[in-house]
Design an enzyme around this catalytic site. Structure first.
Site, PDB file in Angstrom:
ATOM      1  N   HIS A  22       0.845  -1.202   0.000  1.00 40.58           N
ATOM      2  CA  HIS A  22       0.000   0.000   0.000  1.00 40.58           C
ATOM      3  C   HIS A  22       0.881   1.253   0.000  1.00 40.58           C
ATOM      4  O   HIS A  22       1.935   1.296   0.636  1.00 40.58           O
ATOM      5  CB  HIS A  22      -0.985  -0.003   1.157  1.00 40.58           C
ATOM      6  N   ASP A  30      -0.249   6.104 -22.126  1.00 37.83           N
ATOM      7  CA  ASP A  30      -0.658   5.804 -23.497  1.00 37.83           C
ATOM      8  C   ASP A  30       0.565   5.548 -24.383  1.00 37.83           C
ATOM      9  O   ASP A  30       1.709   5.559 -23.918  1.00 37.83           O
ATOM     10  CB  ASP A  30      -1.563   6.912 -24.044  1.00 37.83           C
TER      11      ASP A  30
END
Lengths: 124, 124
Positions: A22, A30
């Protein structure tokens, strides 16, 4: 392929998601992003590939197993458009929709950097 | 930890299970087996650890994601007891129960070597 696990999550991606703790961040980028060169400077040190799908489809697969961090205000962040910081393009709205579907409450402030959270033990 | 994935499946194990194709074998062995030296001679080339649990608990975690091979007669095999080939000790009966729970039909011929199978595409 494995049962009950989105087939987009290949062995390398599954390894990285499971190895994260965590507070660790995952970047979804992209095809124009300098992914390989940036990835070499990360904790993992190498690029993970999910090719041939949209960012929202990749986010759906990732969020099917990755808990978002409830200890920070913004566990999902996005890249701002140059000169138009407040504008949310379609690709980011689509990823936000995947986040909302997971979180089951509407929040509309971004995407693209996911900080891994905790799964608490079951109640006694 | 990840959502919807048994926490016993650590990053190394998840990587290997996802990287396997159908017909590949997975060996589950106990603490007396020469695991490290044998694992060095396998396709993966290294030992995967799931420590501190019974073989049946490990099998349950593995079978929660691993499809067994439907193309071979015996996709799950066991180690025979020396001199008592037909005897099924408790640990093997327990693993068989986990296999039966997954397969949803009773078959009582073994355990301990799992051959990975296929998950077919959804019907049109």
């Amino acid at each position: 392929m494995l049962k009950s696990i989105d087939p987009l999550l290949n062995a390398d991606v599954l390894y990285a998601l499971r190895a994260m703790g965590h507070g660790d961040d995952l970047v979804i980028c992209d095809t124009n992003f300098p992914a390989d060169s940036v990835a070499r400077q990360t904790t993992l040190g190498r690029l993970l590939r999910i090719d041939g799908v949209t960012a929202s489809r990749a986010a759906r697969a990732i969020l099917s197993v990755l808990p978002l961090d409830s200890f920070v205000e913004n566990p999902a962040r996005r890249m701002e458009i140059v000169g138009k910081a407040g504008e949310v393009p379609a690709v980011q709205a689509e990823v936000q929709a995947e986040i909302d579907a997971t979180q089951r409450r509407p929040r509309f402030y971004g995407c693209f950097v996911f900080k891994k959270g905790v799964i608490p033990p079951d109640p006694e």
